[in-house]
Motif scaffolding. Sequence first.
Motif, PDB file in Angstrom:
ATOM      1  N   PHE A 338     -48.900 -53.778 -25.924  1.00 18.50           N
ATOM      2  CA  PHE A 338     -48.952 -53.397 -24.505  1.00 18.50           C
ATOM      3  C   PHE A 338     -48.426 -54.530 -23.627  1.00 18.50           C
ATOM      4  O   PHE A 338     -47.577 -54.319 -22.757  1.00 18.50           O
ATOM      5  N   PHE A 339     -48.911 -55.744 -23.858  1.00 17.95           N
ATOM      6  CA  PHE A 339     -48.449 -56.868 -23.031  1.00 17.95           C
ATOM      7  C   PHE A 339     -47.005 -57.237 -23.348  1.00 17.95           C
ATOM      8  O   PHE A 339     -46.286 -57.738 -22.476  1.00 17.95           O
ATOM      9  N   ALA A 340     -46.579 -56.979 -24.591  1.00 22.34           N
ATOM     10  CA  ALA A 340     -45.176 -57.259 -24.958  1.00 22.34           C
ATOM     11  C   ALA A 340     -44.203 -56.391 -24.172  1.00 22.34           C
ATOM     12  O   ALA A 340     -43.041 -56.774 -23.981  1.00 22.34           O
ATOM     13  N   LEU A 422     -56.038 -42.051 -18.864  1.00 25.22           N
ATOM     14  CA  LEU A 422     -55.760 -43.417 -18.424  1.00 25.22           C
ATOM     15  C   LEU A 422     -54.755 -44.120 -19.325  1.00 25.22           C
ATOM     16  O   LEU A 422     -53.824 -44.779 -18.836  1.00 25.22           O
ATOM     17  N   THR A 423     -54.915 -43.995 -20.658  1.00 23.98           N
ATOM     18  CA  THR A 423     -53.999 -44.673 -21.581  1.00 23.98           C
ATOM     19  C   THR A 423     -52.573 -44.187 -21.377  1.00 23.98           C
ATOM     20  O   THR A 423     -51.632 -44.988 -21.296  1.00 23.98           O
ATOM     21  N   THR A 424     -52.396 -42.875 -21.288  1.00 27.28           N
ATOM     22  CA  THR A 424     -51.061 -42.303 -21.098  1.00 27.28           C
ATOM     23  C   THR A 424     -50.495 -42.690 -19.732  1.00 27.28           C
ATOM     24  O   THR A 424     -49.308 -43.020 -19.610  1.00 27.28           O
ATOM     25  N   SER A 425     -51.344 -42.670 -18.697  1.00 25.39           N
ATOM     26  CA  SER A 425     -50.888 -43.013 -17.346  1.00 25.39           C
ATOM     27  C   SER A 425     -50.450 -44.466 -17.257  1.00 25.39           C
ATOM     28  O   SER A 425     -49.360 -44.769 -16.749  1.00 25.39           O
ATOM     29  N   LEU A 426     -51.297 -45.368 -17.757  1.00 21.70           N
ATOM     30  CA  LEU A 426     -51.011 -46.803 -17.642  1.00 21.70           C
ATOM     31  C   LEU A 426     -49.812 -47.205 -18.492  1.00 21.70           C
ATOM     32  O   LEU A 426     -48.887 -47.878 -18.001  1.00 21.70           O
ATOM     33  N   THR A 427     -49.800 -46.798 -19.749  1.00 19.09           N
ATOM     34  CA  THR A 427     -48.682 -47.206 -20.617  1.00 19.09           C
ATOM     35  C   THR A 427     -47.408 -46.434 -20.284  1.00 19.09           C
ATOM     36  O   THR A 427     -46.308 -46.951 -20.476  1.00 19.09           O
ATOM     37  N   GLY A 428     -47.559 -45.217 -19.765  1.00 23.31           N
ATOM     38  CA  GLY A 428     -46.384 -44.468 -19.310  1.00 23.31           C
ATOM     39  C   GLY A 428     -45.734 -45.147 -18.118  1.00 23.31           C
ATOM     40  O   GLY A 428     -44.505 -45.274 -18.049  1.00 23.31           O
ATOM     41  N   ALA A 429     -46.552 -45.605 -17.173  1.00 25.23           N
ATOM     42  CA  ALA A 429     -46.027 -46.323 -16.014  1.00 25.23           C
ATOM     43  C   ALA A 429     -45.355 -47.620 -16.453  1.00 25.23           C
ATOM     44  O   ALA A 429     -44.273 -47.972 -15.979  1.00 25.23           O
ATOM     45  N   ALA A 430     -45.999 -48.329 -17.386  1.00 25.35           N
ATOM     46  CA  ALA A 430     -45.450 -49.602 -17.857  1.00 25.35           C
ATOM     47  C   ALA A 430     -44.127 -49.407 -18.588  1.00 25.35           C
ATOM     48  O   ALA A 430     -43.152 -50.124 -18.341  1.00 25.35           O
ATOM     49  N   LEU A 433     -41.323 -48.426 -15.961  1.00 28.52           N
ATOM     50  CA  LEU A 433     -40.892 -49.514 -15.085  1.00 28.52           C
ATOM     51  C   LEU A 433     -40.195 -50.630 -15.851  1.00 28.52           C
ATOM     52  O   LEU A 433     -39.274 -51.267 -15.337  1.00 28.52           O
ATOM     53  N   MET A 434     -40.633 -50.865 -17.085  1.00 31.66           N
ATOM     54  CA  MET A 434     -40.032 -51.923 -17.904  1.00 31.66           C
ATOM     55  C   MET A 434     -38.885 -51.399 -18.763  1.00 31.66           C
ATOM     56  O   MET A 434     -38.257 -52.158 -19.503  1.00 31.66           O
ATOM     57  N   ASN A 435     -38.637 -50.082 -18.731  1.00 28.23           N
ATOM     58  CA  ASN A 435     -37.540 -49.451 -19.490  1.00 28.23           C
ATOM     59  C   ASN A 435     -37.663 -49.690 -20.990  1.00 28.23           C
ATOM     60  O   ASN A 435     -36.685 -49.997 -21.670  1.00 28.23           O
ATOM     61  N   VAL A 436     -38.877 -49.523 -21.510  1.00 27.27           N
ATOM     62  CA  VAL A 436     -39.143 -49.780 -22.932  1.00 27.27           C
ATOM     63  C   VAL A 436     -38.865 -48.560 -23.798  1.00 27.27           C
ATOM     64  O   VAL A 436     -38.135 -48.629 -24.781  1.00 27.27           O
ATOM     65  N   GLY A 437     -39.456 -47.414 -23.445  1.00 27.78           N
ATOM     66  CA  GLY A 437     -39.287 -46.197 -24.250  1.00 27.78           C
ATOM     67  C   GLY A 437     -40.612 -45.574 -24.591  1.00 27.78           C
ATOM     68  O   GLY A 437     -41.158 -44.788 -23.818  1.00 27.78           O
ATOM     69  N   PRO A 438     -41.188 -45.903 -25.748  1.00 21.08           N
ATOM     70  CA  PRO A 438     -42.492 -45.327 -26.091  1.00 21.08           C
ATOM     71  C   PRO A 438     -43.621 -46.030 -25.354  1.00 21.08           C
ATOM     72  O   PRO A 438     -43.520 -47.212 -25.016  1.00 21.08           O
ATOM     73  N   GLY A 439     -44.705 -45.282 -25.137  1.00 22.54           N
ATOM     74  CA  GLY A 439     -45.904 -45.883 -24.575  1.00 22.54           C
ATOM     75  C   GLY A 439     -46.901 -46.113 -25.690  1.00 22.54           C
ATOM     76  O   GLY A 439     -46.537 -46.453 -26.809  1.00 22.54           O
ATOM     77  N   LEU A 440     -48.173 -45.886 -25.391  1.00 26.90           N
ATOM     78  CA  LEU A 440     -49.230 -45.992 -26.392  1.00 26.90           C
ATOM     79  C   LEU A 440     -50.103 -44.750 -26.320  1.00 26.90           C
ATOM     80  O   LEU A 440     -50.105 -44.035 -25.322  1.00 26.90           O
ATOM     81  N   GLY A 441     -50.840 -44.489 -27.377  1.00 25.22           N
ATOM     82  CA  GLY A 441     -51.698 -43.306 -27.419  1.00 25.22           C
ATOM     83  C   GLY A 441     -51.087 -42.199 -28.256  1.00 25.22           C
ATOM     84  O   GLY A 441     -49.956 -42.308 -28.749  1.00 25.22           O
ATOM     85  N   ASP A 442     -51.831 -41.122 -28.399  1.00 28.34           N
ATOM     86  CA  ASP A 442     -51.390 -40.009 -29.246  1.00 28.34           C
ATOM     87  C   ASP A 442     -50.238 -39.219 -28.629  1.00 28.34           C
ATOM     88  O   ASP A 442     -49.424 -38.637 -29.342  1.00 28.34           O
ATOM     89  N   THR A 443     -50.159 -39.189 -27.290  1.00 27.76           N
ATOM     90  CA  THR A 443     -49.175 -38.326 -26.625  1.00 27.76           C
ATOM     91  C   THR A 443     -47.803 -38.977 -26.549  1.00 27.76           C
ATOM     92  O   THR A 443     -46.809 -38.417 -27.022  1.00 27.76           O
ATOM     93  N   ILE A 444     -47.715 -40.164 -25.964  1.00 26.73           N
ATOM     94  CA  ILE A 444     -46.404 -40.805 -25.728  1.00 26.73           C
ATOM     95  C   ILE A 444     -46.240 -42.075 -26.549  1.00 26.73           C
ATOM     96  O   ILE A 444     -45.362 -42.894 -26.253  1.00 26.73           O
ATOM     97  N   GLY A 445     -47.064 -42.254 -27.564  1.00 24.19           N
ATOM     98  CA  GLY A 445     -46.953 -43.434 -28.414  1.00 24.19           C
ATOM     99  C   GLY A 445     -45.721 -43.386 -29.290  1.00 24.19           C
ATOM    100  O   GLY A 445     -44.910 -42.447 -29.215  1.00 24.19           O
ATOM    101  N   PRO A 446     -45.547 -44.367 -30.159  1.00 24.23           N
ATOM    102  CA  PRO A 446     -44.345 -44.426 -31.009  1.00 24.23           C
ATOM    103  C   PRO A 446     -44.187 -43.232 -31.932  1.00 24.23           C
ATOM    104  O   PRO A 446     -43.086 -42.957 -32.397  1.00 24.23           O
ATOM    105  N   ALA A 447     -45.276 -42.510 -32.190  1.00 24.49           N
ATOM    106  CA  ALA A 447     -45.193 -41.322 -33.052  1.00 24.49           C
ATOM    107  C   ALA A 447     -45.104 -40.034 -32.242  1.00 24.49           C
ATOM    108  O   ALA A 447     -45.016 -38.936 -32.807  1.00 24.49           O
ATOM    109  N   GLY A 448     -45.121 -40.131 -30.921  1.00 24.57           N
ATOM    110  CA  GLY A 448     -45.062 -38.941 -30.068  1.00 24.57           C
ATOM    111  C   GLY A 448     -43.822 -38.939 -29.201  1.00 24.57           C
ATOM    112  O   GLY A 448     -42.872 -39.678 -29.430  1.00 24.57           O
TER     113      GLY A 448
END
Length: 486
Positions: A338-340, A422-430, A433-448
């Motif tokens: 997440f911080f990376a 919250l997990t999807t909202s926070l990591t989705g926003a991150a 904004l940082m143009n990373v791609g996947p977030g974290l969690g079951d929905t938008i994580g690296p496997a979703g």
Amino acid sequence: MMNQATLIKPVLKVCSLILLVFGLLMAVPLLMAIIYNTGNSRAFASALALTVTLAACGWMLSRSYRMNMLTPRQMFLITTSSWLMISLTGALPFLLIPGFCDFTDAVFESVSGLTTTGSTVLVGLDDMAHDILVWRSMLQWIGGLGVIGMAVAILPFLKVGGMRLFQTESSDWSDKTTRSGTMVTMIIYVYIILTFLCAGAYMLDGMDGFHAVNHAMTTISTGGYSTSDSSFAQFADLPSHWIAIFFMILGAMPFTIYVHFIIKRHWQVFNDQQIRGFLLTLLTLSVFITLHLLSETDIDLAHAFTYASFNLVSVITTTGYASGDYSQWGELAVAAFFFAMFIGGCSGSTSGGIKIFRFQLLFMMMQESIVRAVHPRAMIRRYYNNRPVDDSIVLSAVTFVFIMLVSLVLITLLLAFSGLDLTTSLTGAATALMNVGPGLGDTIGPAGNFSSLPDSSKWILSLGMLLGRLEFMTVILILTPTYWKS
């Protein structure tokens, strides 16, 4: 108030030229659609025709204006307007293929591609037509080139991109437009050469030409679009992962450094404070996650170091490839990833994120504050790469981080308001904004992926991707009354 025609006409003329080139590039997937008989040739032909027609109309409306030296005010508007226009026209092929996706998904996929974010709403990539996959990869490759050009030619005016720290001693800012034009031309050559080298390396490792070219485009651009729903996990061999690691790092380093190396032919140009900090960060975190994997799983050292390095390099360079679901590696790994997301690559690269040089400037400012607390009258001179750093550059770094944090809070709240957890909202926003791609969690994580999100969330994330890609101030500036006043 300023003369609106003087502002708008050159903007329209330049944007029309950009749109014309962008439209003509659609001929590549069109040709593939014809060769492979995918049934998508009409969609790509229509998208090409519409884009070129829009470009022609813009050119006709602005043809009476004689192009002179562009002012910073015009360049800011050109940057924002051109990214908006190609994001919308880039969605046309997706939208015009019957039954493929709706308007929201088409725009999201286009914005994610051009901003080299790599978030996707598409599923079934393994069986998708070659022309669509190539167009997705081309969007990221075009976007990556646009990011570098913007960093070299536009952002120095705002002092937000950091390029004023990385000029050669002979740089003369009274001649910056001519110099940046020459630099961008040379960077284009370097960008193309690195893409060919990356594709060649992938093919030598056993990838077929189609997968190699697609992944070369999305590796050098640090974009992360893949030809499979499983992303880079489709390639089981470790050498392919190290090839990707190597070229992701190259894509995340300042492209001006490569140009200086070509001119000077001396390895000393790579002795750069930003590059050293970037490589040290990658190595430290990779070793840290490797040790964590070895202690928590029964994986061997070679695979642990490869998977840790690959996924961390992918996230830090904001590429967004995934060789597995690292959200299942334990809470410590999840926190580290997440911080990376916020770190980013170097200034003048295709990467997103905060960028290494800003962390270095903030650390420098922290050291200065500690010294001043002990010695209030101390005379402290700041140096970066053995060059003095004035207050305006430090202030721009602080301003950037502040605006990024405010944007992160606002977009997180908007996503939560749209119904996301919250997990999807926070990591989705991150990740937007940082143009990373996947977030974290079951929905938008690296496997979703992002296909299940409501349309309102996709539009919020699309705005976040553009805002982060344009480094915030470029967009915010043209929304202020000051910009439109003479």
